[in-house]
Design a protein around this motif. Structure first.
Motif, PDB file in Angstrom:
ATOM      1  N   VAL A   1      -0.916  -0.928  -3.893  1.00  0.00           N
ATOM      2  CA  VAL A   1       0.085  -0.761  -4.957  1.00  0.00           C
ATOM      3  C   VAL A   1       0.280  -2.119  -5.643  1.00  0.00           C
ATOM      4  O   VAL A   1      -0.081  -2.311  -6.793  1.00  0.00           O
TER       5      VAL A   1
ATOM      6  N   TYR B   1       0.839  -1.195   0.000  1.00  0.00           N
ATOM      7  CA  TYR B   1       0.000   0.000   0.000  1.00  0.00           C
ATOM      8  C   TYR B   1       0.878   1.252   0.000  1.00  0.00           C
ATOM      9  O   TYR B   1       2.057   1.200   0.380  1.00  0.00           O
ATOM     10  N   ASN B   2       0.298   2.356  -0.449  1.00  0.00           N
ATOM     11  CA  ASN B   2       1.090   3.568  -0.674  1.00  0.00           C
ATOM     12  C   ASN B   2       1.319   4.417   0.576  1.00  0.00           C
ATOM     13  O   ASN B   2       1.913   5.479   0.493  1.00  0.00           O
TER      14      ASN B   2
ATOM     15  N   THR C   1       3.882  -1.646   3.658  1.00  0.00           N
ATOM     16  CA  THR C   1       4.752  -1.572   2.488  1.00  0.00           C
ATOM     17  C   THR C   1       5.398  -2.919   2.151  1.00  0.00           C
ATOM     18  O   THR C   1       6.161  -3.013   1.189  1.00  0.00           O
TER      19      THR C   1
END
Length: 321
Positions: A264, A202-203, A229
């Motif tokens: 992501v 994930y961002n 992340t």
């Protein structure tokens, strides 16, 4: 002093932050005795008032631009010390007034926005300079647009008994942060068995946990303190279960996420279909995601349908004339 006396006393200078009492006090004194005098000074104060308005028309509440907004909470603190001296809330007229404040420099910040609005993000730096002064400031909030998006893709067709993987995307497409953000997958246990999941990345860097549910038990923790992340893989078939117990649901629970939070690397879910499924059977897999802004929940849902095919179907004898 040789005898009794009558004195008149007047305050020449008040303590800092207090008004001077210009009245005389009459005091009677006697030899060898102490006379106590109480002097009450009125604090020198002013007031801060905040006027709150809608910056734009709000499609959720129907408020037009410029409407006074109720329920905005402001924090007032002293600039020099940082000490919070008051919290004020706007009323139905959109007005919030502080208690009497000593003269000085203050910072005013909105800490809670009205329902379905964003925080203005503005900081007011104001100074009360004289007794009875009222400082009025106007502030404007933009609407909070709430939206959560989740998508899922997988096989359109599949042989009975084969396994398949679903790919998901998840995002907070609101223009505000959401609390208690999650995404959740409900496995099609009528026709398939959950095999594994990968979490994706994930961002926004934060910690989250995964919980799972079975047909016998409510949600339990599968893993916690995961880093958003990093991509993790979990074998759901390795979870110790009782006879007849199956995993029915998984949830990824992120807590608070900012506006624009999104996957992501796509998370994935893998299931194994039953070998005895009939030709044309529809395997339906559903998922949802959501989050909370103040008291309002916003959710998104998705589903993917896979059609089962069976090769080499036996030819049934024909009947009739």
């Amino acid at each position: 002093m040789q005898g009794k006396g009558k004195l008149f006393i007047r305050e020449l200078e008040a303590a800092e932050g207090y008004e001077l009492d210009k009245q005389y006090k009459t005091v009677y004194v006697q030899p060898g005795k102490t006379v106590e005098i109480e002097w009450a000074n009125t604090p020198i104060t002013g007031q801060i008032q905040v006027y709150k308005y809608a910056a734009e028309a709000n499609p959720v509440t129907g408020d037009p631009a410029g409407k006074p907004l109720q329920g905005a909470v402001y924090e007032i603190s002293q600039v020099r010390s940082g000490k919070v001296v008051d919290y004020i809330t706007t009323d139905a007229r959109g007005v919030a007034a502080s208690k009497p404040l000593p003269l000085g420099r203050y910072k005013i910040v909105e800490v809670t926005a009205p329902a379905y609005y964003q925080l203005s993000g503005k900081t007011f730096d104001e100074t009360l300079e004289y007794s009875g002064q009222i400082i009025k400031v106007s502030d404007y909030d933009k609407p909070a647009n709430l939206k959560v998006t989740i998508t899922k893709t997988g096989n359109k067709q599949l042989l009975a008994g084969d396994s398949m993987r679903y790919d998901l995307t998840v995002s907070n497409t609101s223009n505000v942060a959401l609390d208690n953000f999650f995404w959740h997958d409900r496995f099609p246990t009528d026709c398939a068995t959950a095999k594994s999941i990968t979490t994706g990345t994930y961002n926004t860097r934060l910690n989250y946990r995964i919980t799972y549910k079975t047909n016998y038990n409510d949600y339990r923790v599968l893993a916690s303190n995961l880093l958003s992340t990093n991509n993790y893989a979990f074998d759901l078939a390795a979870i110790p279960l009782m006879q007849g117990e199956v995993v029915t649901d998984v949830r990824l629970e992120f807590g608070k996420v900012p506006a624009g939070f999104a996957s992501v690397m796509k998370p994935t879910v893998t299931v194994q279909t039953r070998a005895d499924l009939a030709n044309g059977y529809q395997v339906v897999n559903r998922a949802d995601a959501g989050g909370q802004h103040m008291s309002q929940w916003e959710t998104g849902i998705t589903a993917w349908i896979t059609v089962i095919i069976r090769l080499n179907q036996p030819n049934l004898p024909k009947t009739g004339y």
